[in-house]
Structures are given as C-alpha cells and as structure tokens.
Design a protein around this motif. Structure first.
Motif, PDB file in Angstrom:
ATOM      1  N   ILE A  62      11.924  -3.549   2.359  1.00 42.03           N
ATOM      2  CA  ILE A  62      12.718  -2.721   1.451  1.00 42.03           C
ATOM      3  C   ILE A  62      14.218  -2.985   1.572  1.00 42.03           C
ATOM      4  O   ILE A  62      14.892  -3.189   0.552  1.00 42.03           O
ATOM      5  CB  ILE A  62      12.383  -1.232   1.665  1.00 42.03           C
ATOM      6  CG1 ILE A  62      10.929  -0.964   1.238  1.00 42.03           C
ATOM      7  CG2 ILE A  62      13.339  -0.337   0.886  1.00 42.03           C
ATOM      8  CD1 ILE A  62      10.432   0.411   1.559  1.00 42.03           C
ATOM      9  N   PRO A  63      14.804  -3.010   2.786  1.00 44.51           N
ATOM     10  CA  PRO A  63      16.244  -3.321   2.863  1.00 44.51           C
ATOM     11  C   PRO A  63      16.578  -4.682   2.264  1.00 44.51           C
ATOM     12  O   PRO A  63      17.610  -4.832   1.604  1.00 44.51           O
ATOM     13  CB  PRO A  63      16.524  -3.273   4.371  1.00 44.51           C
ATOM     14  CG  PRO A  63      15.453  -2.413   4.940  1.00 44.51           C
ATOM     15  CD  PRO A  63      14.251  -2.672   4.102  1.00 44.51           C
ATOM     16  N   ARG A  64      15.701  -5.656   2.485  1.00 47.20           N
ATOM     17  CA  ARG A  64      15.943  -6.992   1.921  1.00 47.20           C
ATOM     18  C   ARG A  64      15.908  -6.939   0.396  1.00 47.20           C
ATOM     19  O   ARG A  64      16.736  -7.582  -0.274  1.00 47.20           O
ATOM     20  CB  ARG A  64      14.897  -7.975   2.449  1.00 47.20           C
ATOM     21  CG  ARG A  64      15.135  -9.407   2.015  1.00 47.20           C
ATOM     22  CD  ARG A  64      14.209 -10.371   2.737  1.00 47.20           C
ATOM     23  NE  ARG A  64      14.545 -11.754   2.415  1.00 47.20           N
ATOM     24  CZ  ARG A  64      13.971 -12.804   2.990  1.00 47.20           C
ATOM     25  NH1 ARG A  64      13.046 -12.632   3.928  1.00 47.20           N
ATOM     26  NH2 ARG A  64      14.321 -14.039   2.645  1.00 47.20           N
ATOM     27  N   ALA A  65      14.975  -6.181  -0.163  1.00 48.08           N
ATOM     28  CA  ALA A  65      14.888  -6.054  -1.615  1.00 48.08           C
ATOM     29  C   ALA A  65      16.132  -5.371  -2.181  1.00 48.08           C
ATOM     30  O   ALA A  65      16.666  -5.787  -3.220  1.00 48.08           O
ATOM     31  CB  ALA A  65      13.631  -5.269  -1.993  1.00 48.08           C
ATOM     32  N   MET A  95       5.283   4.371  15.975  1.00 46.68           N
ATOM     33  CA  MET A  95       6.361   5.069  15.306  1.00 46.68           C
ATOM     34  C   MET A  95       6.261   4.800  13.810  1.00 46.68           C
ATOM     35  O   MET A  95       5.773   3.766  13.377  1.00 46.68           O
ATOM     36  CB  MET A  95       7.727   4.618  15.832  1.00 46.68           C
ATOM     37  CG  MET A  95       8.062   3.176  15.547  1.00 46.68           C
ATOM     38  SD  MET A  95       9.670   2.676  16.197  1.00 46.68           S
ATOM     39  CE  MET A  95      10.762   3.641  15.171  1.00 46.68           C
ATOM     40  N   GLN A  96       6.709   5.772  13.031  1.00 48.89           N
ATOM     41  CA  GLN A  96       6.692   5.630  11.586  1.00 48.89           C
ATOM     42  C   GLN A  96       7.963   4.929  11.144  1.00 48.89           C
ATOM     43  O   GLN A  96       9.067   5.334  11.506  1.00 48.89           O
ATOM     44  CB  GLN A  96       6.595   7.015  10.945  1.00 48.89           C
ATOM     45  CG  GLN A  96       6.502   6.982   9.432  1.00 48.89           C
ATOM     46  CD  GLN A  96       6.290   8.368   8.863  1.00 48.89           C
ATOM     47  OE1 GLN A  96       5.325   9.040   9.195  1.00 48.89           O
ATOM     48  NE2 GLN A  96       7.206   8.799   8.015  1.00 48.89           N
ATOM     49  N   ILE A  97       7.831   3.832  10.387  1.00 49.39           N
ATOM     50  CA  ILE A  97       9.004   3.076   9.950  1.00 49.39           C
ATOM     51  C   ILE A  97       8.904   2.781   8.461  1.00 49.39           C
ATOM     52  O   ILE A  97       7.815   2.718   7.889  1.00 49.39           O
ATOM     53  CB  ILE A  97       9.151   1.742  10.717  1.00 49.39           C
ATOM     54  CG1 ILE A  97       7.933   0.841  10.454  1.00 49.39           C
ATOM     55  CG2 ILE A  97       9.364   1.969  12.196  1.00 49.39           C
ATOM     56  CD1 ILE A  97       8.119  -0.581  10.943  1.00 49.39           C
ATOM     57  N   VAL A  98      10.040   2.603   7.838  1.00 43.88           N
ATOM     58  CA  VAL A  98      10.091   2.141   6.462  1.00 43.88           C
ATOM     59  C   VAL A  98       9.858   0.633   6.464  1.00 43.88           C
ATOM     60  O   VAL A  98      10.376  -0.085   7.322  1.00 43.88           O
ATOM     61  CB  VAL A  98      11.461   2.467   5.831  1.00 43.88           C
ATOM     62  CG1 VAL A  98      11.572   1.854   4.440  1.00 43.88           C
ATOM     63  CG2 VAL A  98      11.660   3.971   5.766  1.00 43.88           C
ATOM     64  N   PHE A 115       0.832  -1.207   0.000  1.00 43.57           N
ATOM     65  CA  PHE A 115       0.000   0.000   0.000  1.00 43.57           C
ATOM     66  C   PHE A 115       0.865   1.256   0.000  1.00 43.57           C
ATOM     67  O   PHE A 115       0.591   2.211  -0.706  1.00 43.57           O
ATOM     68  CB  PHE A 115      -0.920  -0.027   1.217  1.00 43.57           C
ATOM     69  CG  PHE A 115      -1.940   1.069   1.213  1.00 43.57           C
ATOM     70  CD1 PHE A 115      -2.958   1.082   0.270  1.00 43.57           C
ATOM     71  CD2 PHE A 115      -1.896   2.093   2.145  1.00 43.57           C
ATOM     72  CE1 PHE A 115      -3.907   2.087   0.257  1.00 43.57           C
ATOM     73  CE2 PHE A 115      -2.840   3.104   2.141  1.00 43.57           C
ATOM     74  CZ  PHE A 115      -3.846   3.098   1.193  1.00 43.57           C
ATOM     75  N   SER A 116       1.914   1.263   0.802  1.00 48.00           N
ATOM     76  CA  SER A 116       2.826   2.399   0.858  1.00 48.00           C
ATOM     77  C   SER A 116       4.157   1.915   1.393  1.00 48.00           C
ATOM     78  O   SER A 116       4.249   0.845   1.993  1.00 48.00           O
ATOM     79  CB  SER A 116       2.266   3.508   1.761  1.00 48.00           C
ATOM     80  OG  SER A 116       2.149   3.053   3.094  1.00 48.00           O
ATOM     81  N   LEU A 117       5.199   2.681   1.176  1.00 46.17           N
ATOM     82  CA  LEU A 117       6.537   2.282   1.599  1.00 46.17           C
ATOM     83  C   LEU A 117       6.817   2.619   3.055  1.00 46.17           C
ATOM     84  O   LEU A 117       7.807   2.166   3.610  1.00 46.17           O
ATOM     85  CB  LEU A 117       7.590   2.951   0.710  1.00 46.17           C
ATOM     86  CG  LEU A 117       7.522   2.589  -0.782  1.00 46.17           C
ATOM     87  CD1 LEU A 117       8.651   3.268  -1.537  1.00 46.17           C
ATOM     88  CD2 LEU A 117       7.568   1.090  -0.990  1.00 46.17           C
ATOM     89  N   TYR A 170      16.250   8.015   2.867  1.00 44.52           N
ATOM     90  CA  TYR A 170      15.559   8.891   1.906  1.00 44.52           C
ATOM     91  C   TYR A 170      14.072   8.528   1.839  1.00 44.52           C
ATOM     92  O   TYR A 170      13.205   9.407   1.861  1.00 44.52           O
ATOM     93  CB  TYR A 170      16.205   8.739   0.529  1.00 44.52           C
ATOM     94  CG  TYR A 170      15.591   9.610  -0.540  1.00 44.52           C
ATOM     95  CD1 TYR A 170      16.074  10.899  -0.775  1.00 44.52           C
ATOM     96  CD2 TYR A 170      14.531   9.154  -1.321  1.00 44.52           C
ATOM     97  CE1 TYR A 170      15.508  11.701  -1.763  1.00 44.52           C
ATOM     98  CE2 TYR A 170      13.964   9.945  -2.301  1.00 44.52           C
ATOM     99  CZ  TYR A 170      14.462  11.220  -2.515  1.00 44.52           C
ATOM    100  OH  TYR A 170      13.900  12.026  -3.491  1.00 44.52           O
ATOM    101  N   ILE A 171      13.773   7.220   1.771  1.00 43.13           N
ATOM    102  CA  ILE A 171      12.375   6.779   1.708  1.00 43.13           C
ATOM    103  C   ILE A 171      11.633   7.184   2.974  1.00 43.13           C
ATOM    104  O   ILE A 171      10.473   7.627   2.929  1.00 43.13           O
ATOM    105  CB  ILE A 171      12.307   5.256   1.494  1.00 43.13           C
ATOM    106  CG1 ILE A 171      12.862   4.887   0.120  1.00 43.13           C
ATOM    107  CG2 ILE A 171      10.871   4.752   1.641  1.00 43.13           C
ATOM    108  CD1 ILE A 171      13.027   3.392  -0.088  1.00 43.13           C
ATOM    109  N   GLY A 172      12.299   7.048   4.122  1.00 44.75           N
ATOM    110  CA  GLY A 172      11.666   7.444   5.375  1.00 44.75           C
ATOM    111  C   GLY A 172      11.303   8.908   5.398  1.00 44.75           C
ATOM    112  O   GLY A 172      10.319   9.321   6.013  1.00 44.75           O
TER     113      GLY A 172
END
Length: 962
Positions: free
Chosen positions: A588-591, A581-584, A567-569, A608-610
């Motif tokens: 994503i790190p695994r990808a 808390m807001q987290i990425v 849905f969102s990153l 940057y994504i965060g």
C-alpha cells in the motif's frame, strides 16, 4: 509407480538435432555462488496445538536467508524438509533442500542431452538456485516432497483419469484415485461414458448410473484423507450436460447440504473436518457440468435440448434448456456446486485433437488435457520483477521463464508416475503448467485497479509474454532434444493454436505505458514461436496454466495468490520468537507513492487503513484512486464481474485454464449466478466456479460487514458532494438502560462436564437487556473473561444490537468444553458459547426468528416427527399477550431506541460501518477476513481462499490443492 524412461539424448542424436543449450548468465554473479550473495540466519521453528498448547512440531536452528519471513521458513521446514525430525538425516537448511532438487534437475539435463557443455550445466544450476533462494519462483509441492529423495520421483500435482462404461474400469478408477490421493495430489475425470440410470444393461436390468458410482469414490477419498493426510482429498467430477442423469448430478451436493444443515441443527459436528461430516456424501469432490455451445445457445433462445443415450447417442429425453440452466444456478446458489466447463471453447484451443478430446480437468480446473495425463506446475512471483521505478521488468521476466520451462521439461525425463498409462501419456506429450502469483499485489503497487482497463491490459500482456516465451523455449528445446512424441500427428492443430494465441496478443489494446513495453516483447516472442515452431516443432503440448499457488505462494512470501486480487488490506504477520502483529500490507505505501502522494499523506492514509481496514474516507485519498485498493473481501469488495473480466483478460494466453472462484455476496440472487455463468461463456473462459458467502455450512466464507461502497458508487457525484460543506444529520444509537428492578431468569447448565450459571435480565416489556455468566472460581482468569464478555454483550443489547445477531454469530462456534449438556432442549453443544446463545434464542426469540436459524425446543422437534410441522396447532398456542417478543407499547426485544439527530459541519462523518453490530462483525470489517472461515486441520488458524481451495497462512496446509 512406473519406472523412468530416459534416452532423449539418443533420440536427439538420431534425428540430427542440436548439440545442447548454451546457457546465458542473467541472475547469478560470475565467480560467486548464489548462496554466498545473501545473508543467512538460524531460526527455531516451533508449532503448538491450538487447542491444548502442546508442542506438535519443533526443529531448532534451521537455516534460512535473513529476508525470508518467519512464515515462509516455518512452512518450508514443516512441509518440505525431509528425514525424521531429530535424526541425523533430517534436513535443517534451505541450502540442503534447494541442492537436493536443483542438482537432480541438473543431472537429468546432463543425462538427456540438454546442455552443450558441463559449464553450461553448472551455470544452469546456479541460475536456478539463485531464482529459488531469492523467491523469484517455486516448483509445485510434489517436487519439494519427492525430488532427490528415496521416494518415487513424482513431480506432478495435477492428474486427469479416464473411466469407461464397465465395472472393471470403474473399479480401476477407485484404485488409481486412491494411489494419487495417497501421494498428496489430486485427480479429475469425466463420468459421461457411464450409462445413465435411464438405460438398460446387456442383462436387461437398469444401469446404476454415474451418480451412484460417485458414492463409492467419495467414500474412498474420505477414507484415505482420514488415514493420515493433513488435508481433504482433492478431486473433480465432470458430467456432460447432455447426459440423461444430468439433473440428478446437478442436485447431488445441494441435497447433501440440506442434510448437513439439519444434522448441524440437531447438534452434530458438521464443520469442515468435523467428526460427523463423514456421514454426508459427495463432500470430497468438486462437481462441474461440461456444457456445449449448442446448450448455451439453447439457453439464450429458450429452446429444447436433447439428453442422449451413452451407447448409441440417441436422444432419449428433451428438456427445457433454460430450466436446466436455472437448476444448475440454483444448486450453485445453495452450495457452490456445480461449476461450469465450456467444452467447445476448451477443445477449440486443444493442441492434440488427433489424439483425443479434452473431457476433464484436475480438481481446481486449471489443467485441461488428455485423459490419463499429468501436469508439472511452477509459478513466478510477479512482484519480484517490479523495478524501483515501478515498471515491470519484462526482459528479466522473459529470461526467468526460459530457465523455468527448461527445468520443468527436464523433470519429465526422470519423473515417476502413479500409473503406467499416465506415465506414457505425460512422456509422449510433456504437458507443463508455468504460471504466476502476486498479480493482485503487482497491480496495486503499480497504481492499477484490479477491475480496470489498465489492470486487465497489464495482466493480459504479462500472461501473453509468459506463454509466448514458454513456447519459444519449447520450440528451441525441440531443436535440441526433439519435439514431443505426439507432435507429428498433431502438428497442424498445434500450430493453429499458436496462431490463435498470437492473434489474441495482437488484439491487446495498451492502456498505459505500463503494459506497452510488456506487450511489445510478447509480440516478439509470439513471432519467434511461429517461426521456430515451424522449423523445429515443439517440445511440449502445453505450457501454461494459472494455479492456486497456496503453499508455494507463502514459500515465496507473496501477498496474493495466483490471479487473485488482494484478500484484505490488513494482514497478520508472524514474529520471530512467536506471536503475531496486525500490519497494513506493505504494497500500500508503495502504491500511494506511485500515485503521487507525499510521505505525510502516505503515513496518514496507512494509519487510517490500519484502524478501519479500508480506504473509504481516508484523509487526502482521492476518490479516483479508491479502485486501486479494492479487495476480494471487506468494505470495497470487487463486484463478481470484476473477477470474470480479469479471467477473460488472461485466458486467451493460457494453454490450460484458471483456478479461481468468483466470489458473490450472501445477498446475491440466482439470476446473478446465471449471468456470471453466461458471461463467462461469452467472454471465452474455459471454466467458471462461484462461491456465495455462507452458502455452505462446512466451509463458509463471510463477506465481512463493513462500510462497503456506499457513497462512492457514483464517483462523480460523490466527488461533488465531498467538496460541499453542509450540515449532515447522523443517527446515533442511544443506550436504553434497564430499570432498577427488572425480571430475570437464572439457568444452571452443564456442557461437556463443565458447570455454569446464566442469569438473563429483561425489560418489563419482555426484551432481553443483560446477560451474566458465571464459570470458574471467583478471581480466576476464566471468571474474569466471562464477566467482561457478559458486560460487553449486555451493553450491546442495551444499545439495540438484536439478539438474533448474536445467535447467528455464536451458535455453532466450536471449542472445548463441548459435548453433552443437561438441557433437554439442547442435548449437544459445540461449545459453551454455542449452548448459551441457543438457550437465549429459545427463551427470548419468537418462533419465526429462531426457526429460520434451525433452533427448536425438544417438544417442537418431537411435534415435527409426529406431524411433519414444528409449529403448534392453533388450539395449542398460548394467549398472544404471553408470546415471547410481542409487546403492547414498548419497543420489541432488541429494537434500537430512537436516534438523536446530531448536527455536524462536515460531509464525511461516519459512525460504525453499516451492518456492523458485534465485535465479530467489526473484526470482519477491519481485516476483511472471515471470522467463520474454515479452521486449518493442522494449526487451527483461520484459512483463506486460494483459487477454488482454502489455504492456511500459519502453516501452509490447504483444503485440497497443491
């Protein structure tokens, strides 16, 4: 509820079948109970009312594995633990819940001859327990609600009813739906047997038609929902495209949506679950038109299409097929209904045509089978089968499918059903609905784009393996406890559909090594299906669907639901002890590691994504990798056909269909919706539903202002441009300060008993430039917050954010205090913010702009009642110079001052995302989460889509699906 019919073991012995299954140990460890392999911890689950702060649920010391998230344990504790809170019989540990369910399944298997020995039964119990506590799969919600409790053992979430052209049948429809809703499940049915309003009754009068009877069913569903349920009743209403009342059916919800807008603008609470929404009809059902190949070909060819009488099938009217198709698309553009179901495709994959046609579906359109039937669902967590080397563990997945299908079939032996006819049909045909969740997260972790050949090939191979392995086990079970009762009369058709699935599997073209191994195992499974099925028959008429997996997806800690993309990153994570808390997303790190990035690069990209919420211009990220991180919402939102193509990749390998909504931006045209519906038919989907952003008042879903896909649509040219260092002119907004002396207007107001003052200052040329709000005592928290809010709005106005942007965002915002005001132009307000920005719109926006948003003065509303028009006659208009918003030489109100060019030695300099003017829009851009999404009835958290429904990430409540 009907009583359970047992005795499968006796039937098996009479037919000379096998002596039971030998169970293989795959997941659990010999000599160790699954509970002893993991660490457990105690937690406190406390939920508070989002408005008042009062505690609405509290259970302390609940026990869960330490790797289960706080969110998952909260949802299970509040939704699935049985017994009165605070009593001795209240469940307090996940062990108790899993034991209650799994031991019931084991006993059902033993009682009905499924296992070769008690040791096999015990091993089956341990394997199933291991899979559940380690979040590898979950049964659907009714299993957790009911199994092992004194309540009726209802295990099915999906029901299909039937209604005939008689008053007895129609009234029985109301009754049966009511019982299903009461039990927390949903139902669908086809109304096409009911005579149209253009046909005569036997008495000589004119029939009422199905749409009129829909009103009664809708009112019933709404009443049951408001009688204590935590979500709206879930129901599906289907009408065939050749029914004479089809145009009335198509427009029902679109016309009601017009009413909702009018009532909202008049100050009524028309939000989803609002106090006044119940006055509007047809809001408790999803509507779908059942279209035939004949109709779709007529649309392509532009020919006439006949609408047929229900009694003798005679053509009573001919319509232009394209015009009718256009009306369907226009209605969907206006309110997201109706969706389409493709009748010939559905019945071409039907395993039981000798028993009857498939005419309807469950509310979310994934279960399609015989009338008066039900389906038990379960879903696997795909990400659990991703190995450390980022390859999919197909053999382990296949073994899990075997255990789950066996358990699901056992449940039918002891299950209860809401009506006798549903119980009979389900026991005779034993329809199952195995599926999966977390596909979007899996593909991202594997470095595959959702809308890519590799992503679709992987999804197709996994789905083929799942259904092939399910039917393989179904054929094996038929050798142990016999085929389903309706198999003999449908054997040829069932085997024909198995060959169709096998042919579709053979047509898969592997793209990467990722899917090649999965496809190879799927091919072996389908070979076994054909051979074993020829020998034994099949235990189950249906095996698989793709359901929304809303609540159970959170139970398994899935990042994505069903077949949906991410849905969102950026997401919000609930913390132990409260707060979030807001987290990425951790996928994503695994990808990025899978794509070959180094640790330092990964850290920079994640940071940057965060900050931005998207990957556009992330440092060091290659343009060809952007597609891996495309999401349903936000800056790089998937194109509508990306959703359709993914559904088409999975559909040939499903017994049923797919619960999924094709998301379209607010700017989408009617022609684009027509194209989605047409391409869905051509690509072989069984059903399609669309949702255009902000098309509904009650449950809007915004696409989120963001930096979108600008500059990366043509990747080749973008890559060349990125490599070239050049001077770029970046336009920056310039603050236009107010003069020392400026005109202002002070308004006193009362909203719901709360008093306040608003002072609005404007430029000499009449454009609004500042707003000051005074509420509460000086020095209080409220006064401080309002001062800060006023300052933020004022500075934004001076930087050129149009007032209408704020008006569109803050009107209809709902929170206390709310209610009556002392302003004759705004008699009712849903909050102080709602009042303030309606008042500002009336004072500072020209008639054309505010009328587009439905904001009128009392005089204008009175004029409309008297003359039919809100606008004043020409002689009533004031002189042009005095009109609000007109100027002589200065910029119009809210205009952005001329930008100053800035020379920058870089090709990747970006300012705030295009189209983002407010903090609310900025939050949408960062998180991809709709700031005006529906609020959860239970905890007030913003909900997000799950299939064709909405689900709350805070407590697991859904808007209509299990």
């Amino acid at each position: 509820m009907t009583e359970t019919v047992s005795g499968a073991a006796q039937v098996a012995r009479q037919r000379g079948r096998g002596k039971g299954l030998k169970v293989e140990r795959v997941f659990s460890t010999e000599g160790v109970h699954p509970y002893d392999e993991i660490s457990w911890e105690r937690r406190d689950v406390v939920q508070t009312n989002w408005k008042t702060g009062d505690t609405v649920f509290e259970q302390r010391g609940v026990e869960f594995p330490d790797f289960w998230s706080v969110n998952a344990s909260t949802i299970v504790t509040t939704k699935y633990f049985r017994g009165a809170v605070g009593s001795d019989v209240r469940e307090w540990s996940l062990k108790q819940l899993v034991d209650r369910v799994v031991k019931t399944y084991r006993k059902g298997g033993e009682d009905n001859g499924y296992f070769a020995s008690p040791a096999d039964a015990e091993l089956f119990e341990h394997e199933l327990t291991w899979l559940l506590v380690n979040q590898y799969f979950s049964f659907n919600s009714p299993v957790w609600f009911n199994v092992g409790t004194p309540s009726p053992q209802q295990v099915s979430a999906c029901f299909i009813l039937a209604v005939d052209d008689s008053m007895d049948s129609i009234l029985n429809w109301y009754k049966e739906e009511g019982f299903i809703f009461k039990g927390g499940s949903g139902a669908g049915l086809n109304l096409s047997r009911i005579r149209s309003s253009k046909e005569l009754l036997s008495s000589g009068g004119t029939a009422s038609g199905p749409v009129s009877f829909m009103r009664g069913a809708d009112a019933s569903a709404g009443t049951i929902k408001s009688g204590g349920a935590t979500r709206r009743a879930a129901k599906m209403v289907v009408l065939d495209v050749d029914h004479p009342d089809i145009e009335e059916f198509v427009m029902t919800k679109a016309r009601e949506e017009d009413k909702i807008r009018a009532l909202r603008d008049a100050g009524f609470d028309m939000d989803l679950g609002g106090a006044d929404i119940t006055s509007v009809q047809y809001q408790n059902a999803n509507n779908s038109v059942r279209v035939s190949d004949e109709f779709m070909r007529a649309v392509e060819e532009g020919t006439k299409f006949g609408l047929r009488a229900r009694k003798d099938n005679a053509v009573i009217e001919e319509v232009d097929a394209r015009e009718l198709f256009r009306k369907i698309a226009v209605a969907a553009w206006e309110c997201a209904d109706p969706g389409l179901q493709y009748d010939d495709t559905i019945n071409d994959w039907h395993t039981n045509p000798e028993t009857g046609r498939i005419t309807a579906s469950n509310p979310c359109s994934e279960y399609m089978s015989l009338d008066n039937s039900s389906c038990n669902l379960a879903s696997l967590n795909l990400l659990k089968f991703l190995k450390d080397d980022d390859t999919f563990d197909a053999p382990l997945f296949a073994k899990a499918v075997e255990f789950i299908i066996t358990a699901m079939d056992i449940s039918i032996c002891f299950a209860d059903f809401p009506t006798e006819s549903i119980g009979d049909t389900t026991r005779d045909y034993r329809q199952l609905g195995i599926g999966y969740a977390n596909l979007g997260a899996l593909l991202m972790a594997m470095g595959l784009g959702y809308d890519s050949d590799g992503g679709r090939a992987m999804a197709g191979a996994i789905t083929s393996l799942m259904t092939g392995q399910s039917y393989k086990r179904s054929a094996e079970l038929a050798g142990v406890v016999g085929p389903y009762n309706g198999y003999a009369r449908n054997a040829d058709a069932h085997k024909r559909v198995m060959r169709k699935h096998q042919a579709a599997n053979d047509a898969i073209r592997s793209v990467h090594s990722h899917d090649r191994d999965v496809h190879a195992l799927a091919t072996k499974a389908w070979d076994s299906v054909i051979k074993t099925g020829e020998k034994n028959g099949f235990r189950n008429a249906q095996a698989s669907v793709l359901a929304p997996t809303g609540t159970i997806g959170f139970m398994m800690d899935c990042d994505t639901t069903g077949i949906e993309p991410d849905f969102s990153l950026v997401k919000f994570k609930k913390l132990v002890g409260g707060g979030s808390m807001q987290i990425v997303n951790q996928t994503i790190p695994r990808a990025l590691k899978k794509l070959g990035y180094q640790e330092e690069q990964i850290e920079a990209i994640v940071e940057y994504i965060g900050d931005k919420g998207h990957v556009i211009d992330a440092p060091g990220l290659k343009l060809e990798h952007y597609e891996v991180f495309d999401t349903a919402m936000g800056a790089r939102a998937l194109a509508p056909m990306g959703h359709v193509r993914m559904m088409a990749a999975a559909q040939p390998f499903l017994s049923g269909a797919i619960s999924k909504t094709v998301n379209l931006p607010e700017s989408a045209s009617v022609e684009e919706i027509e194209d989605v519906y047409m391409q869905s038919w051509k690509l072989g989907l069984k059903a399609t539903a669309i949702y255009r952003d902000n098309c509904k008042v009650g449950q809007p879903l915004s696409d989120g202002g963001s930096t979108a896909k600008q500059g990366v649509a043509d990747k080749a040219s973008a890559a060349a441009a990125a490599a070239e260092v050049k001077t770029v002119v970046v336009e920056r907004p310039v603050r236009k300060r107010l003069p020392k002396s400026r005109p202002s207007r002070t308004t006193s107001f009362t909203v719901g008993g709360a008093e306040g003052y608003m002072t609005a200052g404007s430029y000499p040329d009449d454009g609004l430039g500042e707003v000051f709000l005074k509420l509460g005592k000086q020095g209080s928290t409220l006064a401080g917050v309002m001062d800060a809010f006023s300052m933020a709005i004022s500075i934004s106005l001076q930087y050129g954010v149009p007032l209408e942007t704020y008006v569109s965002k803050f009107t209809n915002m709902k929170f206390e205090p709310a209610g009556l005001t002392d302003d004759p132009d705004v008699r009712m307000s849903q909050s102080i913010m709602d009042y303030i920005f309606r008042r500002l719109a009336l004072d500072y926006l020209p008639f054309e702009k505010r009328s587009a948003m439905g904001i009128y003065t009392a005089d204008e509303r009175q004029r409309q009642l008297e003359t039919g028009s809100y606008e004043a006659a020409a002689e009533e208009l004031p002189e042009a110079e005095s009109l609000i918003g007109t100027t002589n030489d200065g910029p119009a109100e809210g205009a952005i001052a001329p930008a100053k060019p800035v020379s920058v030695e870089s090709a990747s300099v970006h300012e705030a995302p295009k189209g983002v003017h407010t903090s609310a829009e900025l939050m949408e851009a960062i998180t991809g989460t709709a700031v005006d999404s529906p609020l959860c009835f239970t905890c007030g958290t913003k909900m997000r889509p799950a299939g064709s429904c909405y689900v709350c990430e805070g407590c697991g409540s859904t808007s209509g699906c299990s």
